[in-house]
Design an enzyme around this catalytic site. Sequence first.
Site, PDB file in Angstrom:
ATOM      1  N   SER A 115       0.824  -1.216   0.000  1.00  0.00           N
ATOM      2  CA  SER A 115       0.000   0.000   0.000  1.00  0.00           C
ATOM      3  C   SER A 115       0.853   1.259   0.000  1.00  0.00           C
ATOM      4  O   SER A 115       1.969   1.282   0.549  1.00  0.00           O
ATOM      5  CB  SER A 115      -0.868  -0.015   1.264  1.00  0.00           C
ATOM      6  OG  SER A 115      -1.472   1.235   1.448  1.00  0.00           O
ATOM      7  N   TYR A 139      -1.827   0.334  10.222  1.00  0.00           N
ATOM      8  CA  TYR A 139      -2.092  -0.438   8.990  1.00  0.00           C
ATOM      9  C   TYR A 139      -0.865  -0.402   8.066  1.00  0.00           C
ATOM     10  O   TYR A 139      -0.354  -1.451   7.640  1.00  0.00           O
ATOM     11  CB  TYR A 139      -3.326   0.135   8.285  1.00  0.00           C
ATOM     12  CG  TYR A 139      -3.457  -0.297   6.848  1.00  0.00           C
ATOM     13  CD1 TYR A 139      -3.702  -1.625   6.514  1.00  0.00           C
ATOM     14  CD2 TYR A 139      -3.332   0.633   5.799  1.00  0.00           C
ATOM     15  CE1 TYR A 139      -3.803  -2.027   5.186  1.00  0.00           C
ATOM     16  CE2 TYR A 139      -3.443   0.241   4.474  1.00  0.00           C
ATOM     17  CZ  TYR A 139      -3.680  -1.079   4.174  1.00  0.00           C
ATOM     18  OH  TYR A 139      -3.779  -1.470   2.867  1.00  0.00           O
ATOM     19  N   LYS A 143       1.902  -3.436   6.743  1.00  0.00           N
ATOM     20  CA  LYS A 143       2.223  -3.717   5.335  1.00  0.00           C
ATOM     21  C   LYS A 143       3.735  -3.615   5.123  1.00  0.00           C
ATOM     22  O   LYS A 143       4.336  -4.406   4.399  1.00  0.00           O
ATOM     23  CB  LYS A 143       1.488  -2.731   4.423  1.00  0.00           C
ATOM     24  CG  LYS A 143      -0.009  -2.944   4.383  1.00  0.00           C
ATOM     25  CD  LYS A 143      -0.342  -4.126   3.503  1.00  0.00           C
ATOM     26  CE  LYS A 143      -1.814  -4.478   3.531  1.00  0.00           C
ATOM     27  NZ  LYS A 143      -2.139  -5.648   2.737  1.00  0.00           N
TER      28      LYS A 143
HETATM   29  N1  LIG Z   1      -8.757  -1.096  -1.684  1.00  0.00           N
HETATM   30  C1  LIG Z   1      -7.704  -0.292  -1.782  1.00  0.00           C
HETATM   31  O1  LIG Z   1      -7.787   0.848  -2.250  1.00  0.00           O
HETATM   32  C2  LIG Z   1      -6.335  -0.771  -1.325  1.00  0.00           C
HETATM   33  C3  LIG Z   1      -5.265   0.125  -1.368  1.00  0.00           C
HETATM   34  C4  LIG Z   1      -4.002  -0.321  -0.970  1.00  0.00           C
HETATM   35  C5  LIG Z   1      -3.839  -1.645  -0.562  1.00  0.00           C
HETATM   36  N2  LIG Z   1      -4.905  -2.476  -0.508  1.00  0.00           N
HETATM   37  C6  LIG Z   1      -4.706  -3.871  -0.065  1.00  0.00           C
HETATM   38  O2  LIG Z   1      -5.247  -4.727  -1.045  1.00  0.00           O
HETATM   39  C7  LIG Z   1      -5.769  -5.905  -0.444  1.00  0.00           C
HETATM   40  C8  LIG Z   1      -7.162  -6.171  -0.949  1.00  0.00           C
HETATM   41  O3  LIG Z   1      -7.993  -5.046  -0.677  1.00  0.00           O
HETATM   42  P1  LIG Z   1      -9.573  -5.135  -0.927  1.00  0.00           P
HETATM   43  O4  LIG Z   1     -10.082  -3.754  -0.941  1.00  0.00           O
HETATM   44  O5  LIG Z   1      -9.839  -6.052  -2.066  1.00  0.00           O
HETATM   45  O6  LIG Z   1     -10.014  -5.855   0.445  1.00  0.00           O
HETATM   46  P2  LIG Z   1     -11.268  -6.809   0.734  1.00  0.00           P
HETATM   47  O7  LIG Z   1     -11.540  -6.704   2.200  1.00  0.00           O
HETATM   48  O8  LIG Z   1     -12.362  -6.527  -0.234  1.00  0.00           O
HETATM   49  O9  LIG Z   1     -10.682  -8.269   0.426  1.00  0.00           O
HETATM   50  C9  LIG Z   1      -9.941  -9.010   1.346  1.00  0.00           C
HETATM   51  C10 LIG Z   1     -10.398 -10.461   1.240  1.00  0.00           C
HETATM   52  O10 LIG Z   1      -9.609 -11.254   2.140  1.00  0.00           O
HETATM   53  C11 LIG Z   1     -10.464 -12.149   2.814  1.00  0.00           C
HETATM   54  N3  LIG Z   1      -9.835 -12.519   4.100  1.00  0.00           N
HETATM   55  C12 LIG Z   1      -9.636 -11.707   5.177  1.00  0.00           C
HETATM   56  N4  LIG Z   1      -9.053 -12.413   6.170  1.00  0.00           N
HETATM   57  C13 LIG Z   1      -8.873 -13.673   5.704  1.00  0.00           C
HETATM   58  C14 LIG Z   1      -8.323 -14.854   6.272  1.00  0.00           C
HETATM   59  N5  LIG Z   1      -7.850 -14.876   7.533  1.00  0.00           N
HETATM   60  N6  LIG Z   1      -8.304 -15.967   5.513  1.00  0.00           N
HETATM   61  C15 LIG Z   1      -8.798 -15.980   4.256  1.00  0.00           C
HETATM   62  N7  LIG Z   1      -9.340 -14.885   3.675  1.00  0.00           N
HETATM   63  C16 LIG Z   1      -9.377 -13.754   4.398  1.00  0.00           C
HETATM   64  C17 LIG Z   1     -11.765 -11.399   2.995  1.00  0.00           C
HETATM   65  O11 LIG Z   1     -12.872 -12.251   3.215  1.00  0.00           O
HETATM   66  C18 LIG Z   1     -11.859 -10.663   1.656  1.00  0.00           C
HETATM   67  O12 LIG Z   1     -12.519 -11.448   0.671  1.00  0.00           O
HETATM   68  C19 LIG Z   1      -5.633  -5.702   1.071  1.00  0.00           C
HETATM   69  O13 LIG Z   1      -4.476  -6.395   1.485  1.00  0.00           O
HETATM   70  C20 LIG Z   1      -5.447  -4.207   1.215  1.00  0.00           C
HETATM   71  O14 LIG Z   1      -4.662  -3.901   2.347  1.00  0.00           O
HETATM   72  C21 LIG Z   1      -6.157  -2.073  -0.883  1.00  0.00           C
END
Ligand SMILES: NC(=O)c1ccc[n+]([C@@H]2O[C@H](COP(=O)([O-])OP(=O)(O)OC[C@H]3O[C@@H](n4cnc5c(N)ncnc54)[C@H](O)[C@@H]3O)[C@@H](O)[C@H]2O)c1
Length: 329
Positions: A115, A139, A143
């Site tokens: 991130s 957070y 990361k």
């Molecule tokens: N959305 C953004 O703008 C953004 C920006 C920077 C980084 N990120 C990173 O990208 C990744 C995905 O983001 P997102 O928005 O798709 O998140 P999200 O919450 O939609 O998806 C995360 C998925 O992981 C699953 N999960 C959580 N804990 C789990 C576990 N213990 N075992 C198995 N599955 C598990 C959840 O059920 C979910 O389906 C994250 O790591 C987040 O930190 C996202």
Amino acid sequence: MICVIGGAGYIGSHCVKRLLERDHKVVTLDNLEAGHRAAIVGGEFVQGDYTDRQTLDTLFTSYPIECVMHFAAYASVAESMTDPAKFYRLNVVGGYTLLEAMRAHRIPYLIFSSSAATYGEPRQIPIPEDHPQQPTNAYGETKRAFEQMLRWYDVAFGLRSVSLRYFNAAGADPEGQLGEDHHPETHLIPLVLLTALGKRPVLKIFGTDYDTPDGTAIRDYIHVTDLADAHILAAESLKGGAPTTAYNLGNGLGYSVREVVRTAEEVVGHPIPQEEAPRRAGDPARLVASADRAKRELGWQPQYADLRTIIETAWRWHSTHPDGYGDRL
Ligand SMILES: NC(=O)c1ccc[n+]([C@@H]2O[C@H](COP(=O)([O-])OP(=O)(O)OC[C@H]3O[C@@H](n4cnc5c(N)ncnc54)[C@H](O)[C@@H]3O)[C@@H](O)[C@H]2O)c1
């Protein structure tokens, strides 16, 4: 075969779809804590928790997995400040369990969802990959900690990885099959569009006195399908022998909160109720990526970079799925 952990979530589900379109074999592992069963459009699915070593051992012996794409993390900045333990437990301790299982099963490659939050307060804009990483929230710190683990797992064990530092993931599947459905939702574009749909009363604009042309904060929005493409390119680069590294994934273009709202009003065709609120602590004025390295080294070319296109694809999803996937009503 590629294992997508967190493939039922927002970004992971778009990645699974793209992998299948490119003829990759995919197995998704997700405990559905935040994801949606309906968001997994194909491939194999295992419901389980990646922090559980036995689940990983069974998964890794049942499928010929060559690469793991790891999306599953807690990602709310605000919550990470009140309950950092929860974030360390999943994002770092869970990550350690995953790396140990990959090591034991000799799975050579990992693509990690990192991130922009690993950088903290920007000292230069656009932010390059070698910018100091001094997160201002727990957070971002988790990361960064996992990125550092990855470095040493390569040095000592030869497990190669690419950390992809996303800026603001946005938009939805251009075919309208997948979209963004977080509970609670904290991201600007879905909040604007849910307000446009009347699902939320008013959009709060946090901070109108920043040192930016219109006074609102500037962020870099990158389309979720373009993120998915970068994952596939990163996996191919590792397979081709590339070393462990990290790339920024962003547009290189910043848009202010007011620009996002104005563009959304054009897309939906009516005004969106909005109200000004004070700045939130820890929100920098500008966060914009330099993604030149990913373009140069991976050959990544975002196809949906334009803000209007990003919002149009998101609107297609929200307007046809006003209750999201409908599984958390
Ligand atoms: N959305 C953004 O703008 C953004 C920006 C920077 C980084 N990120 C990173 O990208 C990744 C995905 O983001 P997102 O928005 O798709 O998140 P999200 O919450 O939609 O998806 C995360 C998925 O992981 C699953 N999960 C959580 N804990 C789990 C576990 N213990 N075992 C198995 N599955 C598990 C959840 O059920 C979910 O389906 C994250 O790591 C987040 O930190 C996202």
